[in-house]
Enzyme design. Structure first.
Site, mmCIF file in Angstrom:
data_model
loop_
_atom_site.group_PDB
_atom_site.id
_atom_site.type_symbol
_atom_site.label_atom_id
_atom_site.label_comp_id
_atom_site.label_asym_id
_atom_site.label_seq_id
_atom_site.Cartn_x
_atom_site.Cartn_y
_atom_site.Cartn_z
ATOM 1 N N ASN A 83 0.892 -1.256 0.252
ATOM 2 C CA ASN A 83 -0.072 -0.122 -0.122
ATOM 3 C C ASN A 83 1.044 1.132 -0.085
ATOM 4 O O ASN A 83 1.944 1.182 -0.236
ATOM 5 C CB ASN A 83 -0.801 -0.051 1.145
ATOM 6 N N HIS A 113 23.962 0.814 11.828
ATOM 7 C CA HIS A 113 25.159 1.773 11.934
ATOM 8 C C HIS A 113 25.725 1.271 13.404
ATOM 9 O O HIS A 113 25.211 0.713 14.163
ATOM 10 C CB HIS A 113 24.601 3.005 12.122
ATOM 11 N N ALA A 167 -0.662 -3.619 13.731
ATOM 12 C CA ALA A 167 -0.286 -2.084 13.368
ATOM 13 C C ALA A 167 0.492 -1.406 14.189
ATOM 14 O O ALA A 167 0.687 -1.363 15.341
ATOM 15 C CB ALA A 167 -1.454 -1.151 13.019
ATOM 16 N N ARG A 190 -0.163 -14.344 19.881
ATOM 17 C CA ARG A 190 -1.202 -15.789 20.059
ATOM 18 C C ARG A 190 -0.879 -16.428 18.898
ATOM 19 O O ARG A 190 -0.482 -15.751 17.697
ATOM 20 C CB ARG A 190 -2.471 -15.548 20.543
#
Length: 205
Positions: A83, A113, A167, A190
């Site tokens: 997306n 880094h 998310a 889970r």
């Protein structure tokens, strides 16, 4: 070893190397070209992606805008979807399996880094040009994964088959197959089971 060989093998390398710089500039230009297209410019988009990501399976669709560091170091399987605002820093190989979905604002970041500032900071050659030393770790996402919105996957991570990442997660360690994981740092919450089938969510029918 060339700087490219060092980079791809996870060794310290100099990103100011001329060959690497040329590869990045090409990928950045192609990313910009892709971002300047419209959704219905299918042929133009396909031609750009062939140059930017030559190792992309059939049926994969990338919405855009995108930003790839190299592109040629990323492999997509079949029927994947990314997306809006998909960023891939592919200094080390990024391998994405079949049927992998990415929500908006996802980032795959292989670069690492040094933690000590004296090892991380810019250095100067005798001619006055600046450079630093970096290294990178590969990322592998196996088949049938869903990476939700605003997820960052760090270098060195392998995500197993059929995983869902919640998310806003930051994935810093491997995630085993068949689980729902989320958080910062991302952790297994889970297992995913048949009880998660949409067939059992009667409010959807």
């Amino acid at each position: 070893m060339t700087e490219t060989e060092k980079m791809l093998s996870g060794k310290l390398y100099d990103p100011s190397d001329k060959d690497l710089e040329a590869q990045r500039k090409k990928a950045h230009r192609l990313s910009k070209d892709y971002n300047d297209t419209y959704d219905d410019e299918d042929e133009k988009r396909t031609e750009i992606l062939k140059m930017l990501i030559p190792n992309m399976g059939k049926g994969t669709y990338i919405q855009g805008p995108i930003q790839f560091d190299y592109g040629i170091n990323t492999v997509f399987g079949r029927n994947c979807y990314a997306n809006f605002n998909f960023v891939v820093l592919d200094c080390c190989p990024v391998t994405i399996g079949n049927n992998v979905f990415f929500g908006p604002n996802c980032m795959l970041a292989t670069p690492v880094h040094p933690l000590l500032p004296e090892e991380r900071n810019m250095r100067y050659r005798e001619d006055g040009t600046a450079y630093d030393l970096e290294y990178a770790k590969p990322i592998v996402i196996e088949d049938d994964c869903w990476i939700s919105s605003n997820v960052t996957i760090c270098g060195g991570v392998r995500i197993g088959k059929g995983v869902v990442i919640g998310a806003g997660s930051v994935v810093t360690k491997d995630i085993p197959a068949g689980v729902f994981a989320g958080g910062n740092p991302c952790r297994v919450i889970r297992k995913i089971t048949e009880k998660d089938s949409v067939k059992l969510k009667h409010e959807l029918y």
